[in-house]
Write a protein that holds these residues in place. Structure first.
Motif, PDB file in Angstrom:
ATOM      1  N   ASP A 135      36.400  51.065  47.442  1.00  0.00           N
ATOM      2  CA  ASP A 135      35.474  50.506  46.453  1.00  0.00           C
ATOM      3  C   ASP A 135      35.205  49.025  46.661  1.00  0.00           C
ATOM      4  OD1 ASP A 135      38.195  50.024  45.660  1.00  0.00           O
ATOM      5  OD2 ASP A 135      37.423  49.334  43.723  1.00  0.00           O
ATOM      6  N   SER A 136      33.935  48.650  46.601  1.00  0.00           N
ATOM      7  CA  SER A 136      33.499  47.239  46.609  1.00  0.00           C
ATOM      8  C   SER A 136      34.056  46.451  47.786  1.00  0.00           C
ATOM      9  CB  SER A 136      33.921  46.557  45.295  1.00  0.00           C
ATOM     10  OG  SER A 136      33.443  47.268  44.183  1.00  0.00           O
ATOM     11  N   ARG A 137      34.158  47.067  48.931  1.00  0.00           N
ATOM     12  CA  ARG A 137      34.731  46.375  50.089  1.00  0.00           C
ATOM     13  C   ARG A 137      33.681  45.611  50.889  1.00  0.00           C
ATOM     14  NH1 ARG A 137      39.862  46.229  48.541  1.00  0.00           N
ATOM     15  NH2 ARG A 137      39.228  47.237  46.620  1.00  0.00           N
ATOM     16  N   LEU A 138      32.403  45.824  50.593  1.00  0.00           N
ATOM     17  CA  LEU A 138      31.338  45.214  51.372  1.00  0.00           C
ATOM     18  C   LEU A 138      30.483  44.320  50.471  1.00  0.00           C
ATOM     19  CD1 LEU A 138      30.193  45.190  54.252  1.00  0.00           C
ATOM     20  CD2 LEU A 138      28.753  47.142  53.632  1.00  0.00           C
ATOM     21  N   ALA A 139      30.028  43.195  51.023  1.00  0.00           N
ATOM     22  CA  ALA A 139      29.223  42.240  50.262  1.00  0.00           C
ATOM     23  C   ALA A 139      27.936  42.889  49.770  1.00  0.00           C
ATOM     24  CB  ALA A 139      28.902  41.030  51.132  1.00  0.00           C
ATOM     25  N   ASN A 140      27.422  42.391  48.660  1.00  0.00           N
ATOM     26  CA  ASN A 140      26.130  42.860  48.166  1.00  0.00           C
ATOM     27  C   ASN A 140      24.974  42.252  48.938  1.00  0.00           C
ATOM     28  OD1 ASN A 140      27.036  44.468  45.847  1.00  0.00           O
ATOM     29  ND2 ASN A 140      27.685  42.516  44.959  1.00  0.00           N
ATOM     30  N   HIS A 176      43.998  46.989  53.573  1.00  0.00           N
ATOM     31  CA  HIS A 176      43.255  46.832  52.328  1.00  0.00           C
ATOM     32  C   HIS A 176      42.133  45.843  52.623  1.00  0.00           C
ATOM     33  CE1 HIS A 176      45.899  48.867  49.311  1.00  0.00           C
ATOM     34  NE2 HIS A 176      46.777  48.706  50.293  1.00  0.00           N
ATOM     35  N   PHE A 177      40.966  46.365  52.946  1.00  0.00           N
ATOM     36  CA  PHE A 177      39.846  45.479  53.260  1.00  0.00           C
ATOM     37  C   PHE A 177      39.574  44.559  52.066  1.00  0.00           C
ATOM     38  CE2 PHE A 177      37.929  49.081  56.055  1.00  0.00           C
ATOM     39  CZ  PHE A 177      38.864  48.812  57.043  1.00  0.00           C
ATOM     40  N   ILE A 178      39.285  43.308  52.349  1.00  0.00           N
ATOM     41  CA  ILE A 178      39.030  42.333  51.287  1.00  0.00           C
ATOM     42  C   ILE A 178      37.706  42.637  50.604  1.00  0.00           C
ATOM     43  CG2 ILE A 178      38.633  39.886  50.788  1.00  0.00           C
ATOM     44  CD1 ILE A 178      40.462  39.233  53.155  1.00  0.00           C
ATOM     45  N   SER A 179      37.714  42.677  49.290  1.00  0.00           N
ATOM     46  CA  SER A 179      36.507  42.994  48.521  1.00  0.00           C
ATOM     47  C   SER A 179      35.383  42.012  48.833  1.00  0.00           C
ATOM     48  CB  SER A 179      36.807  42.944  47.012  1.00  0.00           C
ATOM     49  OG  SER A 179      37.719  43.939  46.644  1.00  0.00           O
ATOM     50  N   GLY A 180      34.171  42.551  48.914  1.00  0.00           N
ATOM     51  CA  GLY A 180      32.977  41.721  49.082  1.00  0.00           C
ATOM     52  C   GLY A 180      32.873  41.010  50.407  1.00  0.00           C
ATOM     53  N   SER A 181      33.500  41.558  51.444  1.00  0.00           N
ATOM     54  CA  SER A 181      33.491  40.899  52.758  1.00  0.00           C
ATOM     55  C   SER A 181      32.199  41.172  53.513  1.00  0.00           C
ATOM     56  CB  SER A 181      34.684  41.356  53.589  1.00  0.00           C
ATOM     57  OG  SER A 181      35.896  40.959  52.984  1.00  0.00           O
ATOM     58  N   GLY A 182      31.875  40.262  54.433  1.00  0.00           N
ATOM     59  CA  GLY A 182      30.643  40.352  55.196  1.00  0.00           C
ATOM     60  C   GLY A 182      30.858  40.759  56.638  1.00  0.00           C
ATOM     61  N   LEU A 183      29.791  40.596  57.414  1.00  0.00           N
ATOM     62  CA  LEU A 183      29.790  41.027  58.808  1.00  0.00           C
ATOM     63  C   LEU A 183      30.873  40.335  59.636  1.00  0.00           C
ATOM     64  CD1 LEU A 183      28.322  42.638  61.066  1.00  0.00           C
ATOM     65  CD2 LEU A 183      26.840  40.642  61.364  1.00  0.00           C
ATOM     66  N   GLY A 184      31.036  39.026  59.462  1.00  0.00           N
ATOM     67  CA  GLY A 184      32.010  38.277  60.253  1.00  0.00           C
ATOM     68  C   GLY A 184      33.429  38.789  60.074  1.00  0.00           C
ATOM     69  N   ASN A 195      35.504  36.110  42.143  1.00  0.00           N
ATOM     70  CA  ASN A 195      34.745  36.012  40.890  1.00  0.00           C
ATOM     71  C   ASN A 195      33.254  35.861  41.166  1.00  0.00           C
ATOM     72  OD1 ASN A 195      37.016  36.212  39.234  1.00  0.00           O
ATOM     73  ND2 ASN A 195      37.394  34.003  39.322  1.00  0.00           N
ATOM     74  N   ARG A 196      32.934  35.180  42.239  1.00  0.00           N
ATOM     75  CA  ARG A 196      31.530  35.027  42.635  1.00  0.00           C
ATOM     76  C   ARG A 196      30.939  36.383  43.011  1.00  0.00           C
ATOM     77  NH1 ARG A 196      28.117  30.966  44.212  1.00  0.00           N
ATOM     78  NH2 ARG A 196      26.578  31.443  45.825  1.00  0.00           N
ATOM     79  N   PHE A 197      31.697  37.153  43.782  1.00  0.00           N
ATOM     80  CA  PHE A 197      31.248  38.492  44.188  1.00  0.00           C
ATOM     81  C   PHE A 197      31.050  39.392  42.973  1.00  0.00           C
ATOM     82  CE2 PHE A 197      32.775  42.874  45.196  1.00  0.00           C
ATOM     83  CZ  PHE A 197      31.668  43.294  45.914  1.00  0.00           C
ATOM     84  N   HIS A 198      32.003  39.367  42.048  1.00  0.00           N
ATOM     85  CA  HIS A 198      31.916  40.230  40.872  1.00  0.00           C
ATOM     86  C   HIS A 198      30.799  39.818  39.914  1.00  0.00           C
ATOM     87  CE1 HIS A 198      35.214  42.792  41.871  1.00  0.00           C
ATOM     88  NE2 HIS A 198      36.122  41.825  41.846  1.00  0.00           N
ATOM     89  N   SER A 199      30.355  38.574  40.009  1.00  0.00           N
ATOM     90  CA  SER A 199      29.272  38.128  39.129  1.00  0.00           C
ATOM     91  C   SER A 199      27.893  38.547  39.643  1.00  0.00           C
ATOM     92  CB  SER A 199      29.319  36.599  38.973  1.00  0.00           C
ATOM     93  OG  SER A 199      28.898  35.941  40.160  1.00  0.00           O
ATOM     94  N   GLU A 200      27.831  39.012  40.876  1.00  0.00           N
ATOM     95  CA  GLU A 200      26.557  39.448  41.448  1.00  0.00           C
ATOM     96  C   GLU A 200      26.162  40.829  40.920  1.00  0.00           C
ATOM     97  OE1 GLU A 200      27.077  37.434  45.889  1.00  0.00           O
ATOM     98  OE2 GLU A 200      27.436  39.567  45.604  1.00  0.00           O
TER      99      GLU A 200
END
Length: 568
Positions: A254-259, A224-232, A536-541
């Motif tokens: 859904d929503s597994r990659l950072a904006n 289960h990839f962590i939501s909003g994760s980045g390249l690292g 919550n930070r990711f979802h606010s973007e």
């Protein structure tokens, strides 16, 4: 006693239908009194030509020139890096029919209502940088099980393309969600053009239709990839799994990659995947061509994403204007749906915060306040509206020219009467739609295309489709999208319901002022809300796919120097 009660209920329902029909008939008389033209046939001349949504190689930008009697769309000369442009089928082959309704007719108000915002010279720029290379040697296979409705799956697939690139994986064509609320049995190739998807991404990611047979019994790691994760996260944590496994299965998409804060080439790859590679299946695009051409034959039109279906109301916990029985039914659905985590929702609180979709009645008030006349053609991009005839009656009485894919989704008797008297034929026949029925993703794809191609797009709720369509329209030249300020509107509607305010100039001016800067004009994607952390930070973007600027749109410094492009 029971029989008497049933008779009374039946009598009330019949009376309601008669009243609705009477109102619509009066509206029709007004329409007919001003028009003697016979409208064109609902069949397009050649429905066999597959309809394509424009891509960066097809469209630089279509600007709305100063409105003339013809009110045609024109294409500006393209800069050198976009020289292989082709015209959109429905914009180039024939001008809009002269047989239009007054609601789409020309005057000063017409220009204000339909003219898109200034695009300020922003054009698509999604080609990779000079340092971009063909995919490295694959380290293994990424198998993806998507989740959610069409647009949630669609953006998730595009993210998985980017993730496959980051972890040097071969992507297996994703499996579509068949277990969610909609119970759609469609496979990837039923909804999307599978071969085009594979070929279009050949220089980015290797894509195969199936996992090799020799690996079918291999040990797979399910993540289960962590939501909003980045390249690292993907290169280090997920990439390290190749040391033990040849196959990684992504349990959700859904929503597994950072904006934000991803390498520019990764962001551009997401846009290439979304706006070029992930094309709809030919049969869907052919039907979409028919629907778009039909709507255009009536003049400029609104696509209204009326998100007032049972699943949306159950998920959001919004019950304003519903009966106690309806509220209980929605609560039962929410309790039974395991993956909806929040079970008890304060309906009034949700509405006050602007987290509920506008009701059909409220949409009617909203459109009237904005100045759209009653003769405006409106395409309803939605599934079955909760409450059916009764819930749609007020909107129908204000705007009788409501269109949908088929008759089953718009069963109002007066609409039936309207179609017999005025349009003579439906947008599509039952036989034409038969291959798509019982397949919610395919039906949603038709709505998506018509919404992207409409003159004005208005969503009643900022869900996945609303965001995806708005982002696509921004990408194609910032087409007019009016996003209702639901929190602000609820306060206005509340005063109207209480009799404190009356519909008229005062209400109209207030609503117009609220939405003056909410019509799809170019702006940078909004970042996180200050002070928020973690998920919550990711979802606010603001969603990447809801606004691909600045990553996938560049601004020309000067139209006289067409090679001078920069990103702002």
């Amino acid at each position: 006693m029971m029989q008497r009660r049933r008779r009374r209920v039946a009598a009330v329902v019949l009376l309601q239908k008669i009243l609705v029909c009477a109102i619509c008939t009066i509206a029709l008389v007004g329409l007919l009194s001003g028009y003697v033209h016979v409208l064109p046939s609902s069949r397009v001349s050649d429905s066999s030509d597959t309809y394509k949504l424009p891509t960066v190689t097809q469209q630089h930008e279509y600007n709305y020139q100063k409105l003339s009697a013809e009110k045609r769309w024109t294409k500006e000369e393209a800069p050198p890096h976009l020289s292989k442009l082709q015209s959109l089928p429905h914009l180039s082959k024939a001008p809009i029919s002269s047989h239009k309704f007054d609601g789409a007719g020309g005057n000063l108000d017409f220009e204000k209502l339909w003219k898109p915002p200034e695009d300020r010279g922003f054009v698509p720029c999604i080609q990779p940088s000079s340092n971009y290379r063909a995919p490295d040697q694959s380290r293994g296979y990424l198998v993806v099980r998507t989740n959610g409705g069409l647009n949630q799956m669609r953006t998730g697939i595009c993210d998985m393309v980017a993730i496959a690139r980051m972890i040097n994986a071969t992507l297996v064509v994703p499996e579509l969600d068949k277990r969610s609320f909609w119970q759609d049995t469609s496979n990837f190739s039923d909804v999307f053009d599978e071969d085009h998807f594979i070929n279009a991404l050949a220089n980015d990611v290797k894509v195969v239709k199936n996992l090799p047979t020799e690996l079918s019994s291999a040990t797979k790691v399910v993540k289960h990839f962590i939501s909003g994760s980045g390249l690292g996260y993907y290169r280090d944590k997920i990439g390290s799994l190749w040391e033990e496994y040849q196959v990684i299965r992504a349990a959700k998409s859904d929503s597994r990659l950072a904006n934000n804060n991803l390498p520019p080439d990764i962001q551009k790859l997401r846009c290439r995947a979304c706006y070029e590679a992930l094309r709809f299946a030919p049969k869907i695009e052919a039907m979409a061509k028919l629907l778009v051409n039909q709507m255009r034959s009536y003049g400029h039109f609104i696509a209204l994403h009326l998100r007032y279906e049972k699943d949306m109301l159950a998920f959001s916990g919004c019950t304003h204007g519903l009966s106690n029985a309806e509220a209980k039914e929605l609560q039962a659905i929410r309790q039974k749906t395991a993956h909806w985590k929040v079970k008890n929702i304060d309906a009034r609180g949700q509405r006050a915060k602007g987290r509920c979709p506008l009701t059909p009645k409220e949409v009617g008030i909203f459109l009237t306040a904005l100045g759209f006349p009653s003769k405006t053609p409106i395409y309803i991009a939605a599934g079955e509206i909760y409450g059916g005839d009764t819930r749609m009656a007020d909107l129908q009485s204000r705007y009788p020219i409501l269109m949908s894919k088929n008759e089953e989704e718009m069963e109002l008797e007066c609409n039936l009467l309207y179609r017999v008297m005025f349009l003579k034929e439906k947008l599509a026949s039952v036989e034409e739609l038969e291959p798509f029925t019982n397949h919610s993703s395919q039906m949603a794809a038709l709505d998506y295309i018509v919404s992207v191609e409409s003159d004005v797009f208005i969503p009643s709720y900022s869900g996945n489709m609303a965001k995806a369509v708005e982002g696509h329209r921004r990408f194609l030249g910032h087409r007019k999208t009016i996003s209702p300020d639901r929190k602000g509107l609820v306060r206005v509607f509340g005063k109207i319901e209480k009799g404190v305010l009356k519909e008229g100039t005062k209400v109209s001016n207030r609503i117009i002022e609220i939405h003056r800067k909410m019509q799809g004009s170019p702006r940078r994607r909004k970042g996180p809300v200050s002070g928020t952390k973690g998920i919550n930070r990711f979802h606010s973007e603001e969603s990447f796919y809801g606004n691909p600027l600045p990553d996938c749109l560049c601004q020309r410094v000067s139209k006289n120097v067409k090679t001078s492009i920069r990103i702002r």
